[in-house]
Design an enzyme around this catalytic site. Structure first.
Site, PDB file in Angstrom:
ATOM      1  N   HIS A 378      -5.898  -2.268  -8.039  1.00 43.94           N
ATOM      2  CA  HIS A 378      -4.546  -1.970  -8.485  1.00 43.94           C
ATOM      3  C   HIS A 378      -3.842  -1.213  -7.363  1.00 43.94           C
ATOM      4  CE1 HIS A 378      -6.381  -1.882 -12.786  1.00 43.94           C
ATOM      5  NE2 HIS A 378      -5.930  -3.083 -12.506  1.00 43.94           N
ATOM      6  N   PHE A 568      -7.614   3.437  -6.498  1.00 41.06           N
ATOM      7  CA  PHE A 568      -9.008   3.921  -6.664  1.00 41.06           C
ATOM      8  C   PHE A 568      -9.745   3.165  -7.766  1.00 41.06           C
ATOM      9  CE2 PHE A 568      -6.157   7.760  -6.255  1.00 41.06           C
ATOM     10  CZ  PHE A 568      -6.107   7.716  -4.868  1.00 41.06           C
ATOM     11  N   HIS A 569      -9.320   1.919  -7.982  1.00 42.78           N
ATOM     12  CA  HIS A 569      -9.967   1.069  -8.977  1.00 42.78           C
ATOM     13  C   HIS A 569     -10.552  -0.174  -8.302  1.00 42.78           C
ATOM     14  CE1 HIS A 569      -6.863   2.658 -12.197  1.00 42.78           C
ATOM     15  NE2 HIS A 569      -7.729   3.583 -11.838  1.00 42.78           N
ATOM     16  N   PRO A 570     -11.255  -0.038  -7.171  1.00 43.77           N
ATOM     17  CA  PRO A 570     -11.690  -1.241  -6.463  1.00 43.77           C
ATOM     18  C   PRO A 570     -12.687  -2.066  -7.280  1.00 43.77           C
ATOM     19  CG  PRO A 570     -12.796   0.679  -5.559  1.00 43.77           C
ATOM     20  CD  PRO A 570     -11.751   1.183  -6.511  1.00 43.77           C
TER      21      PRO A 570
END
Ligand SMILES: Cc1cc2nc3c(=O)[nH]c(=O)nc-3n(C[C@H](O)[C@H](O)[C@H](O)COP(=O)(O)OP(=O)(O)OC[C@H]3O[C@@H](n4cnc5c(N)ncnc54)[C@H](O)[C@@H]3O)c2cc1C
Ligand SMILES: *[C@@H]1O[C@H](CO)[C@@H](O)[C@H](O)[C@H]1NC(C)=O
Ligand SMILES: *[C@@H]1O[C@H](CO)[C@@H](O)[C@H](O)[C@H]1NC(C)=O
Ligand SMILES: *[C@@H]1O[C@H](CO)[C@@H](O)[C@H](O)[C@H]1NC(C)=O
Ligand SMILES: *[C@@H]1O[C@H](CO)[C@@H](O)[C@H](O)[C@H]1NC(C)=O
Ligand SMILES: *[C@@H]1O[C@H](CO)[C@@H](O)[C@H](O)[C@H]1NC(C)=O
Ligand SMILES: *[C@@H]1O[C@H](CO)[C@@H](O)[C@H](O)[C@H]1NC(C)=O
Ligand SMILES: *[C@@H]1O[C@H](CO)[C@@H](O)[C@H](O)[C@H]1NC(C)=O
Ligand SMILES: *[C@@H]1O[C@H](CO)[C@@H](O)[C@H](O)[C@H]1NC(C)=O
Length: 637
Positions: A378, A568-570
């Site tokens: 995201h 920080f949603h890899p």
């Protein structure tokens, strides 16, 4: 000593908040029972002050050199049935569930340490990112986003510790959209991943407590009695109500976003228990800490998964601990749960990855797979506003007292606890949001600047004249752009090369959707409710964007490229799919193609970014695969 003013200047960052709570609401809260003793309050005050000071001096590590052993002798750590690599959001859950079978011995290896009293305070998540509980990764220099950051590098916060990234996150409990699972299931050609079939796993984990009676919650989609406490922030915030009301004025429904309709405005559901962070290790590992068949080894850094190059069966792992190098053997399986950055790194170090890339780093190829080739995330960007809503002040002691009683501003990453899920005009699938907007309060601060590594001049230009603002953060949900995770060499102590490559798709759809987010914010700010609180956009002309007329479409696109950051949603670096020919690394049971006794079980297997945050998805994945393993081995009750 920090005064309260200094606290709010340091705690609050783009995704965090400041005190906007009516102190009367706090005092009247029903859970306010016995007094908190002064010694404990003093202890926390000292703890917070010293952690803040350390955070300001924190220098992020640039390699894993601290894990290097001081000799090359390999010591025997013993044999186990399962070895789980990484005690993060997913690894904690799978290790806990596998160890329910008392006949199985499980080794859980984690590079970081156990959490502490400071990491348990949700309101300090941004400060927690500046501690040894963060790996401290940054991307390689970027061309299409993060341009306002130091060296044009995106920060890539990743947790390190028993709890993993759930020790640093904002604890928002979100599952994504049913359509996400149906798409995923289609990719896998495996109906067990359809939403109706994974819903049971979400419910199995869940222990929902409806602490806020006014918040939307559809019990058909939730459960109580599981291991993972989920609740609402208390007390409800006035600005949350304002945000929901403004949405209703635009015809947006107030919904349970984890219920029937995700589209709408909502009160966020959080993994917070009695005000404390309820990360997956606290929920799933702590209660079973003393199980004799679960061996938890912190400060243990895995450098290689060992695979027999003839049989292609996984035999165990090599790891370092306290300066020594160890081998642990796995009789049944190795489960890789090191997260979306470190899992692809470890696979490649172990000979599983793109052939040419491995060969150029002198790594013998065990299996040629597209590991690390589709990093997805995201993307978020915040717009700042001022308002005339005044906020009562509290002292740090007061905030701590509230925290110890389980409520107040330190008990959430963002006490505004609201969000809205929208579909822009660019997307047509009914009921499927493509952006999210999160209201926060924001105070310019050194911690905030450091959290996202903004260049000092960019930060000053944007926020220099602001004291305290309200911000609306746009989160781009279903991204088209993809980046990579690669190795710089065959050295396991070197950090991987992360190329986020956000907002880079040739169709310009990603940045176009972000721009629609700005249009949505414009609509929101014109509602009577927001007008009533004097909400005023405080965006400044950025000198880097001076070629464009201020607030023109060109200006906004330039602004978005400078100030957007991967969220920080890899995911997607070891994607699951039906066949390696389509780029998949693992199959529907998350087994690595072509290699025996090895699964990847973490966010890296999620093939695309969902219309929701990934942490709860990780728990569901672990629950599902733990059951699958029990089923395959005939121990399923
Ligand atoms: C600031 C921030 C806010 C966020 N907010 C939210 C939110 O509110 N809601 C949400 O849903 N998601 C949120 N996320 C994302 C979410 O927390 C992650 O997607 C999720 O935790 C990923 O889980 P994982 O199991 O894939 O990896 P992790 O939880 O990162 O676990 C991987 C573990 O493996 C360990 N490890 C790595 N390499 C090695 C090695 N070589 N040897 C041994 N151990 C190793 C790591 O130390 C770590 O403990 C946020 C993330 C951040 C950083
Ligand atoms: C919050 O709302 C209540 C009731 O609407 C009001 O009495 C109170 O003053 C508000 N608090 C703040 C900080 O605006
Ligand atoms: C605790 O602190 C409060 C406020 O600082 C004070 O009024 C109270 O007397 C203290 N109680 C004790 C037992 O010391
Ligand atoms: C953590 O805080 C509690 C009080 O909330 C205290 O009893 C405990 O000793 C603290 N732990 C450490 C390691 O200081
Ligand atoms: C709001 O909810 C109602 C009832 O579920 C539904 O009919 C309507 O389509 C929703 N409106 C929007 C804009 O989603
Ligand atoms: C296979 O593994 C053995 C033992 O680790 C090693 O000696 C050999 O060189 C490897 N062969 C290939 C083709 O990589
Ligand atoms: C070996 O390494 C450990 C940790 O890395 C360190 O504490 C220790 O002093 C080292 N021992 C020697 C003999 O160098
Ligand atoms: C910030 O505070 C200063 C001094 O208190 C004041 O003069 C200024 O107007 C404030 N700025 C904003 C944007 O509120
Ligand atoms: C806030 O600003 C709006 C618009 O300027 C005004 O109508 C309202 O009275 C103000 N409210 C307060 C509490 O100052």
């Amino acid at each position: 000593m920090f005064t309260f003013r200094k606290i709010i200047f340091t705690v609050c960052v783009v995704l965090s908040t400041i005190v906007l709570v009516d102190s009367n609401v706090l005092r009247n809260d029903a859970s306010d029972g016995d007094d908190v003793d002064n010694e404990t309050v003093d202890y926390y005050e000292n703890l917070i002050n010293s952690e803040m000071e350390k955070a300001m001096k924190f220098k992020r590590p640039t390699s894993a050199k601290m894990h290097e052993p001081n000799d090359t002798q390999i010591r025997d750590f013993g044999s186990f049935d399962f070895i789980v690599i990484g005690a993060g959001s997913t690894g904690s859950v799978i290790a806990s569930r596998l160890s329910e079978i008392l006949g199985w011995r499980i080794l859980l290896l984690e590079a970081g340490k156990y959490p502490n009293n400071f990491t348990m305070i949700p309101g300090f998540f941004a400060v927690q990112a500046m501690t040894e509980y963060n790996w401290g990764f940054v991307s390689v220099p970027q061309k299409t986003a993060c341009l306002g950051a130091v060296g044009k590098r995106c920060v890539v916060h990743r947790g390190k510790g028993i709890g993993g990234t759930s020790l640093l996150n904002q604890l928002i409990y979100s599952r994504g959209n049913p359509i996400d699972y149906d798409r995923w299931s289609d990719l896998l050609v495996d109906p067990t991943w359809r939403y109706e079939n994974v819903l049971g796993y979400f419910k199995k984990s869940e222990d929902f407590h409806k602490t806020n009676q006014e918040a939307p919650l559809d019990w058909n989609y939730h459960a109580a009695g599981g291991k993972w406490y989920t609740s609402f922030h208390m007390p409800p915030n006035n600005l949350t109500k304002i945000f929901l009301k403004a949405n209703e004025e635009l015809g947006v429904n107030v919904t349970d976003y984890n219920g029937k309709d995700e589209l709408g405005a909502t009160v966020l559901q959080l993994n917070v228990k009695n005000g404390r962070r309820y990360d997956q290790a606290t929920a799933f590992i702590q209660p079973v800490n003393s199980r004799e068949n679960l061996i938890i080894s912190p400060e243990s850094y895995v450098i290689k998964i060992e695979i027999n190059n003839q049989t292609k069966l996984t035999t165990g792992v090599l790891f370092t601990k306290n300066g020594k190098l160890y081998r642990a053997k796995a009789n049944k399986e190795v489960i890789l749960s090191a997260g979306a950055v470190s899992s692809p790194q470890l696979l490649m170090l172990s000979g599983i990855g793109p052939r040419a890339h491995l060969q150029s780093n002198n790594i013998p190829v065990v299996e040629d797979l597209k590991v690390g080739s589709s990093l997805r995330d995201h993307v978020f960007c915040a717009l700042q506003f001022s308002t005339n809503v005044t906020t009562p002040h509290s002292t740090l002691k007061g905030l701590i007292t509230d925290y110890l009683k389980g409520y107040g501003d330190l008990t959430a990453g963002n006490p505004l606890d609201a969000a809205a899920w929208y579909q822009t005009k660019l997307d047509k699938t009914p009921g499927y949001p493509d952006i999210e907007i999160i209201p926060t309060s924001f105070t310019p601060s050194d911690i905030g600047r450091k959290f996202l590594q903004w260049k000092p001049e960019t930060y000053k230009e944007l926020n220099g004249k602001l004291n305290k603002t309200f911000s609306l953060t746009i989160v781009l949900l279903r991204t088209r752009s993809a980046g990579t995770v690669r190795l710089p060499s065959n050295n396991p102590y070197a950090y991987p090369l992360i190329d986020c490559n956000a907002l880079s798709d040739k169709s310009d759809r990603d940045i176009g959707t972000m721009y629609e987010g700005i249009e949505m914010i414009r609509k929101l700010t014109r509602t009577p409710t927001f007008a009533k609180i004097g909400l005023t956009l405080e965006t400044r002309p950025l000198s880097a964007c001076s070629a464009h007329e201020f607030q023109s479409k060109g200006f906004w696109r330039c602004y978005l490229r400078h100030l957007s950051v991967p969220a920080f949603h890899p995911v997607g670096t070891c994607p699951s799919g039906a066949s390696p020919a389509d780029g998949a690394v693992v199959d529907g049971n998350l087994k690595v193609f072509g290699v025996g006794n090895l699964r990847v079980v973490d966010a890296s297997v999620i093939p695309f970014t969902m219309a929701g945050h990934p942490n709860a998805v990780c728990t569901m994945i672990a629950e599902k695969i733990a059951d699958e393993i029990k089923f395959e081995r005939n121990v399923f009750e």
